[in-house]
Write an enzyme that holds these catalytic residues in place. Structure first.
Site, PDB file in Angstrom:
ATOM      1  NE  ARG A 188      -3.924   0.303   2.212  1.00 35.61           N
ATOM      2  CZ  ARG A 188      -3.991   1.295   3.319  1.00 35.61           C
ATOM      3  NH1 ARG A 188      -3.381   0.844   4.420  1.00 35.61           N
ATOM      4  NH2 ARG A 188      -4.878   1.895   3.170  1.00 35.61           N
TER       5      ARG A 188
ATOM      6  CE  LYS B  62       2.073  -6.716   6.196  1.00 31.95           C
ATOM      7  NZ  LYS B  62       2.318  -5.389   5.351  1.00 31.95           N
TER       8      LYS B  62
ATOM      9  NE  ARG C 295       1.817   1.267  11.184  1.00 30.58           N
ATOM     10  CZ  ARG C 295       1.387   1.291   9.935  1.00 30.58           C
ATOM     11  NH1 ARG C 295       0.235   0.780   9.666  1.00 30.58           N
ATOM     12  NH2 ARG C 295       2.263   1.376   9.026  1.00 30.58           N
TER      13      ARG C 295
END
Length: 321
Positions: free
Chosen positions: A121, A186, A320
């Site tokens: 992104r 992640k 976040r």
């Protein structure tokens, strides 16, 4: 294909091979083999080099095989497949599949062993050592509702979570709008691009990147690879097949009455933000809010400190926690 990648499929993990033998097979000199091995090592391939013995991979690798992938795709997907290609090295799989311009109702799929200009992104660069992770892009033209087009990263997330949970029994979760997580680390990401008028079967490209045997270094957030959570070897061909088969099933479901509602509800089952206090990073400010799932358009619903609820889309914020 860069010449050095010709060396990669010849390397073994269970035995050393001499530079002279490799040079003979490749039709090059021994110094060229040494140079290619050094370049592969710089890209992240773990190669043991021992004088007098030769070259050996530190661990086995699973190379992508087009014939194996094609043979294991669902028949319904094979029937609409226009292109299936495996590239050794490529700048961007998303760019490549979009250039194929699949016809209406058809799919183009491309995966790469090494992608040197992959994007996340907001144009962030995403790289991975050769033959270690999964980088696949799918371009298609389907009669998807506009809301499904705009929620395509969420739908791809559902498909990928389904595939990994089914194939590997790993507790994959989804972080709005396009990240895959295991616990709070992640695992991968999704990049969707739209080309054309949403009212007229636009070209949709879906890029999926997963950390399979290696995770990126130097990130500003924890990362994880599937190899850390799964015992035994991981077959990237099997993973790719599982992901694209599920993606075809999900997008078929999205075209049915009530399908998108069902899929967004399923996305909510994998949602790792719901109920958590998160920080929205806006263009000029940040705001602390509580994540409350997604709405019918796939937008993130949040609750401000004063109790006001509102929705935000992927073009507006970065989340976040």
């Amino acid at each position: 294909m860069k010449s050095l990648f010709r060396l990669l499929p010849l390397l073994r993990h269970d035995a050393f091979q001499s530079g002279s033998d490799l040079a003979q097979v490749l039709g090059v000199t021994r110094p060229t083999v040494a140079s290619w091995a050094a370049e592969l090592a710089e890209l992240g391939v773990d190669i043991h080099v021992v004088k007098g013995r030769g070259y050996r991979l530190a661990e086995p690798i699973s190379l992508l095989n087009r014939d194996v992938i094609l043979a294991n795709l669902d028949a319904s997907l094979r029937s609409v497949l226009q292109v299936l290609d495996i590239q050794t090295d490529l700048d961007s799989t998303n760019r490549w599949v979009m250039e194929q311009q699949p016809a209406p109702g058809r799919w183009s799929i491309c995966a790469a062993e090494y992608q040197y200009q992959g994007r996340g992104r907001r144009g962030r660069v995403w790289r991975s050592p050769p033959a270690s992770n999964l980088m696949v892009s799918i371009a298609l033209r389907e009669d998807l509702p506009n809301q499904a087009l705009y929620a395509s990263s969420l739908l791809a997330g559902v498909a990928t979570a389904r595939a990994l949970r089914s194939e590997l029994a790993v507790p994959v979760s989804l972080k709005w709008p396009n990240d895959l997580y295991i616990e709070d680390a992640k695992l991968g990401g999704i990049l969707c691009e739209l080309q054309g008028n949403p009212q007229d079967r636009p070209l949709l490209a879906i890029g999926i990147g997963l950390n399979v045997s290696r995770k990126p270094e130097g990130l500003d957030q924890p990362a994880v690879a599937l190899a850390e959570k799964v015992r035994g070897p991981l077959d990237r061909n099997r993973l790719l097949v599982a992901v694209v088969n599920q993606l075809h099933a999900v997008l078929t479901q999205a075209q049915q009455d009530g399908g998108l509602v069902e899929l967004l509800a399923e996305w909510g089952e994998y949602d790792c933000l719901r109920g958590r206090t998160v920080r929205l990073l806006l263009a000029e400010r940040s705001e602390t809010v509580i994540a409350r799932g997604v709405d019918g358009a796939g937008q993130l619903v949040v609750e401000a400190e004063n109790g006001r609820r509102f929705s935000v889309n992927g073009g507006e914020v970065s989340v976040r926690w």
